[in-house]
Design an enzyme around this catalytic site. Structure first.
Site, PDB file in Angstrom:
ATOM      1  N   HIS A 153     -28.988 -16.437   9.421  1.00 21.71           N
ATOM      2  CA  HIS A 153     -29.204 -17.784  10.178  1.00 21.71           C
ATOM      3  C   HIS A 153     -29.578 -17.291  11.486  1.00 21.71           C
ATOM      4  O   HIS A 153     -29.444 -16.347  12.052  1.00 21.71           O
ATOM      5  CB  HIS A 153     -27.889 -18.675  10.008  1.00 21.71           C
ATOM      6  CG  HIS A 153     -26.865 -17.785  10.439  1.00 21.71           C
ATOM      7  ND1 HIS A 153     -25.571 -17.538   9.603  1.00 21.71           N
ATOM      8  CD2 HIS A 153     -26.425 -17.454  11.762  1.00 21.71           C
ATOM      9  CE1 HIS A 153     -24.625 -16.796  10.310  1.00 21.71           C
ATOM     10  NE2 HIS A 153     -25.464 -16.668  11.588  1.00 21.71           N
TER      11      HIS A 153
HETATM   12  C1  T46 Z   1     -22.900 -15.391  13.460  1.00 27.25           C
HETATM   13  C2  T46 Z   1     -22.252 -14.076  12.815  1.00 27.25           C
HETATM   14  C3  T46 Z   1     -22.513 -12.822  13.440  1.00 27.25           C
HETATM   15  C4  T46 Z   1     -15.586 -21.426  11.180  1.00 27.25           C
HETATM   16  O1  T46 Z   1     -14.926 -22.118  11.193  1.00 27.25           O
HETATM   17  N1  T46 Z   1     -15.328 -21.050  12.792  1.00 27.25           N
HETATM   18  C5  T46 Z   1     -16.129 -19.911  13.349  1.00 27.25           C
HETATM   19  O2  T46 Z   1     -15.977 -19.813  14.836  1.00 27.25           O
HETATM   20  C6  T46 Z   1     -16.938 -19.104  12.448  1.00 27.25           C
HETATM   21  C7  T46 Z   1     -17.565 -18.066  13.217  1.00 27.25           C
HETATM   22  C8  T46 Z   1     -16.866 -19.444  11.055  1.00 27.25           C
HETATM   23  N2  T46 Z   1     -16.160 -20.227  10.743  1.00 27.25           N
HETATM   24  C9  T46 Z   1     -16.236 -20.832   9.193  1.00 27.25           C
HETATM   25  C10 T46 Z   1     -17.637 -21.422   8.899  1.00 27.25           C
HETATM   26  C11 T46 Z   1     -17.773 -20.771   7.221  1.00 27.25           C
HETATM   27  O3  T46 Z   1     -17.184 -21.761   6.616  1.00 27.25           O
HETATM   28  O4  T46 Z   1     -16.342 -19.491   8.420  1.00 27.25           O
HETATM   29  C12 T46 Z   1     -17.149 -19.489   7.345  1.00 27.25           C
HETATM   30  C13 T46 Z   1     -17.986 -18.315   7.266  1.00 27.25           C
HETATM   31  O5  T46 Z   1     -19.002 -18.482   8.252  1.00 27.25           O
HETATM   32  P1  T46 Z   1     -20.329 -17.925   8.174  1.00 27.25           P
HETATM   33  O6  T46 Z   1     -20.820 -17.979   6.729  1.00 27.25           O
HETATM   34  O7  T46 Z   1     -21.313 -18.409   9.303  1.00 27.25           O
HETATM   35  O8  T46 Z   1     -20.079 -16.376   8.510  1.00 27.25           O
HETATM   36  P2  T46 Z   1     -21.334 -15.090   8.923  1.00 27.25           P
HETATM   37  O9  T46 Z   1     -20.525 -13.764   9.016  1.00 27.25           O
HETATM   38  O10 T46 Z   1     -22.601 -15.125   8.143  1.00 27.25           O
HETATM   39  O11 T46 Z   1     -21.731 -15.469  10.300  1.00 27.25           O
HETATM   40  C14 T46 Z   1     -20.877 -15.474  11.433  1.00 27.25           C
HETATM   41  C15 T46 Z   1     -20.802 -16.536  12.325  1.00 27.25           C
HETATM   42  O12 T46 Z   1     -20.552 -17.912  11.705  1.00 27.25           O
HETATM   43  C16 T46 Z   1     -22.497 -16.666  12.910  1.00 27.25           C
HETATM   44  O13 T46 Z   1     -22.268 -17.705  13.953  1.00 27.25           O
HETATM   45  O14 T46 Z   1     -23.724 -15.499  14.181  1.00 27.25           O
HETATM   46  O15 T46 Z   1     -21.149 -14.350  12.099  1.00 27.25           O
END
Ligand code: T46
Length: 136
Positions: free
Chosen positions: A51
């Site tokens: 993303h």
């Molecule tokens: C990014 C990379 C480097 C939250 O509720 N609060 C938060 O602050 C974050 C970061 C995530 N979440 C929830 C949202 C999703 O339900 O945690 C779950 C997993 O998030 P995501 O699939 O976006 O995780 P990554 O590891 O793919 O991405 C994360 C960050 O979301 C993103 O901003 O840049 O780490």
């Protein structure tokens, strides 16, 4: 052109006998910090991210282990970074598509400029590649 990702060296205080402290305060960062989050125990087969963000800027640090980060900027500039030092961070600017892969024991700390907001995510690659190739 958009500003691309960049490596940042944090100060490293200490020595091999006593260990190290790295530190950063708001006046040495490119943005004001409003959130810190960290990820860990990601299986090695999993690629996270996939993303970009409209407003989020952040610095990724492998405080333990190794992280491979593949990035792409609007316009198509693709880069690959290996983070494996707790005193080095990767600044991801806004509009930077990123995908991360981790060694199992790695811990990724993310220092971010804004609070979590799902509307800030561009999760559709087809939407990302339509972004205008212009200064933001
Ligand atoms: C990014 C990379 C480097 C939250 O509720 N609060 C938060 O602050 C974050 C970061 C995530 N979440 C929830 C949202 C999703 O339900 O945690 C779950 C997993 O998030 P995501 O699939 O976006 O995780 P990554 O590891 O793919 O991405 C994360 C960050 O979301 C993103 O901003 O840049 O780490």
């Amino acid at each position: 052109m958009y500003k691309g990702p960049a490596l940042i060296e944090f100060p490293r205080i200490g020595n091999t006998m006593q260990g190290y402290i790295s530190v950063s305060e708001n006046d040495t960062l490119p943005f004001e910090v409003n959130r810190v989050y960290w990820t860990y125990y990601t299986p090695e087969s999993i690629r996270r991210g996939g993303h970009a963000h409209y407003e989020l800027e952040q610095i990724l640090v492998a405080v333990a282990g190794k992280i491979i980060v593949e990035t792409e900027m609007p316009g198509g500039l693709k880069e690959r970074f290996i983070l494996e030092s707790p005193s080095v961070g990767l600044l991801l600017p806004k509009f930077c598509w990123h995908v991360m892969q981790y060694t199992h024991s790695s811990v990724q700390m993310c220092i971010a400029n804004i609070a979590y907001e799902e509307r800030d995510y561009i999760r559709d690659y087809n939407e990302f590649i339509k972004l205008p190739f212009a200064e933001k």
